[in-house]
Enzyme design. Structure first.
Site, PDB file in Angstrom:
ATOM      1  N   HIS A 296       1.247   2.086 -10.207  1.00  0.00           N
ATOM      2  CA  HIS A 296       0.220   2.471  -9.234  1.00  0.00           C
ATOM      3  C   HIS A 296      -1.100   1.801  -9.617  1.00  0.00           C
ATOM      4  O   HIS A 296      -1.516   1.859 -10.786  1.00  0.00           O
ATOM      5  CB  HIS A 296      -0.030   3.980  -9.280  1.00  0.00           C
TER       6      HIS A 296
ATOM      7  N   HIS B 100       7.550   1.295 -10.721  1.00  0.00           N
ATOM      8  CA  HIS B 100       6.390   0.831  -9.957  1.00  0.00           C
ATOM      9  C   HIS B 100       5.131   1.203 -10.703  1.00  0.00           C
ATOM     10  O   HIS B 100       5.046   2.254 -11.341  1.00  0.00           O
ATOM     11  CB  HIS B 100       6.374   1.433  -8.544  1.00  0.00           C
TER      12      HIS B 100
ATOM     13  N   VAL C 204      10.264   8.061  -6.980  1.00  0.00           N
ATOM     14  CA  VAL C 204      11.053   6.899  -6.543  1.00  0.00           C
ATOM     15  C   VAL C 204      11.532   6.186  -7.802  1.00  0.00           C
ATOM     16  O   VAL C 204      10.715   5.747  -8.622  1.00  0.00           O
ATOM     17  CB  VAL C 204      10.226   5.942  -5.659  1.00  0.00           C
TER      18      VAL C 204
ATOM     19  N   ARG D 237       0.838  -1.208   0.000  1.00  0.00           N
ATOM     20  CA  ARG D 237       0.000   0.000   0.000  1.00  0.00           C
ATOM     21  C   ARG D 237       0.869   1.253   0.000  1.00  0.00           C
ATOM     22  O   ARG D 237       1.897   1.304   0.686  1.00  0.00           O
ATOM     23  CB  ARG D 237      -0.944   0.003   1.206  1.00  0.00           C
ATOM     24  N   ASP D 238       0.425   2.235  -0.784  1.00  0.00           N
ATOM     25  CA  ASP D 238       1.139   3.516  -0.841  1.00  0.00           C
ATOM     26  C   ASP D 238       1.044   4.205   0.519  1.00  0.00           C
ATOM     27  O   ASP D 238      -0.021   4.202   1.154  1.00  0.00           O
ATOM     28  CB  ASP D 238       0.535   4.396  -1.944  1.00  0.00           C
ATOM     29  N   ILE D 239       2.142   4.804   0.947  1.00  0.00           N
ATOM     30  CA  ILE D 239       2.186   5.448   2.264  1.00  0.00           C
ATOM     31  C   ILE D 239       1.336   6.733   2.283  1.00  0.00           C
ATOM     32  O   ILE D 239       0.926   7.184   3.355  1.00  0.00           O
ATOM     33  CB  ILE D 239       3.660   5.751   2.636  1.00  0.00           C
TER      34      ILE D 239
ATOM     35  N   ASN E 142       4.432   6.308 -13.629  1.00  0.00           N
ATOM     36  CA  ASN E 142       5.005   7.644 -13.842  1.00  0.00           C
ATOM     37  C   ASN E 142       6.473   7.490 -14.224  1.00  0.00           C
ATOM     38  O   ASN E 142       7.207   6.719 -13.592  1.00  0.00           O
ATOM     39  CB  ASN E 142       4.896   8.476 -12.561  1.00  0.00           C
TER      40      ASN E 142
HETATM   41  P1  5GP Z   1       5.935   8.157  -8.023  1.00  0.00           P
HETATM   42  O1  5GP Z   1       5.649   9.596  -7.684  1.00  0.00           O
HETATM   43  O2  5GP Z   1       7.425   7.883  -8.097  1.00  0.00           O
HETATM   44  O3  5GP Z   1       5.181   7.638  -9.199  1.00  0.00           O
HETATM   45  O4  5GP Z   1       5.346   7.326  -6.799  1.00  0.00           O
HETATM   46  C1  5GP Z   1       6.060   7.061  -5.641  1.00  0.00           C
HETATM   47  C2  5GP Z   1       5.033   6.666  -4.606  1.00  0.00           C
HETATM   48  O5  5GP Z   1       5.700   6.052  -3.535  1.00  0.00           O
HETATM   49  C3  5GP Z   1       4.247   7.852  -4.035  1.00  0.00           C
HETATM   50  O6  5GP Z   1       2.868   7.667  -4.283  1.00  0.00           O
HETATM   51  C4  5GP Z   1       4.589   7.810  -2.549  1.00  0.00           C
HETATM   52  O7  5GP Z   1       3.498   8.143  -1.727  1.00  0.00           O
HETATM   53  C5  5GP Z   1       5.044   6.377  -2.346  1.00  0.00           C
HETATM   54  N1  5GP Z   1       6.015   6.207  -1.278  1.00  0.00           N
HETATM   55  C6  5GP Z   1       7.098   7.001  -1.040  1.00  0.00           C
HETATM   56  N2  5GP Z   1       7.786   6.520   0.010  1.00  0.00           N
HETATM   57  C7  5GP Z   1       7.111   5.410   0.440  1.00  0.00           C
HETATM   58  C8  5GP Z   1       7.354   4.494   1.515  1.00  0.00           C
HETATM   59  O8  5GP Z   1       8.312   4.581   2.283  1.00  0.00           O
HETATM   60  N3  5GP Z   1       6.450   3.481   1.650  1.00  0.00           N
HETATM   61  C9  5GP Z   1       5.370   3.355   0.833  1.00  0.00           C
HETATM   62  N4  5GP Z   1       4.546   2.312   1.064  1.00  0.00           N
HETATM   63  N5  5GP Z   1       5.132   4.201  -0.190  1.00  0.00           N
HETATM   64  C10 5GP Z   1       5.988   5.217  -0.385  1.00  0.00           C
END
Ligand code: 5GP
Ligand code: ZN
Length: 113
Positions: free
Chosen positions: A101, A99, A95, A30-32, A86
């Site tokens: 979503h 990944h 990140v 799950r997303d944080i 993304n």
């Molecule tokens: P991006 O913006 O790279 O597409 O998505 C990165 C996602 O990782 C974001 O939605 C963010 O909330 C999530 N995220 C960042 N750090 C952590 C973490 O430590 N744990 C979890 N579960 N999600 C994270």
């Protein structure tokens, strides 16, 4: 690189996350900072920085298949959901471990911001 990578560390269980699925090649958690009632990230165990660096079509496809399985299990498959990868700055990738979503459980706007 993979040593310090946040999602590699989650895959290795060095950082806690709420896991929702584990397969031979993928981990989902799950997303944080969830943007919808269901917001799950599906990542390959292997470190790949972004879609720009992906060469394994099977592995990238697996991310989508695992997301669809989770959507079914979470009860949002019929109502609908969105899957997003993304890539780099304009898409807001933060990140750099690829990944997918999985977002659902509410009506999602289109086009995305
Ligand atoms: P991006 O913006 O790279 O597409 O998505 C990165 C996602 O990782 C974001 O939605 C963010 O909330 C999530 N995220 C960042 N750090 C952590 C973490 O430590 N744990 C979890 N579960 N999600 C994270
Ligand atoms: Zn990584």
């Amino acid at each position: 690189m993979a040593d310090q990578c946040l999602f590699c560390r989650i895959v290795r269980r060095e950082i806690p996350a709420t896991l929702v699925a584990e397969t031979e090649d993928c981990v989902a958690f799950r997303d944080i900072n969830p943007q919808a009632p269901v917001h799950v990230l599906v990542v390959p165990r292997q470190h790949i920085a972004s879609l720009n660096d992906a060469t394994d079509a099977h592995l990238v496809g697996r991310l989508a298949i695992v997301a669809a399985e989770i959507a079914e299990r979470e009860g949002i498959a019929d109502a609908g959901y969105r899957t997003v990868i993304n890539t780099n700055g304009d898409a807001g990738q933060t990140v750099f471990h690829i990944h997918l979503h999985l977002l659902g459980g509410r009506r999602l706007g289109w086009p995305p911001g």
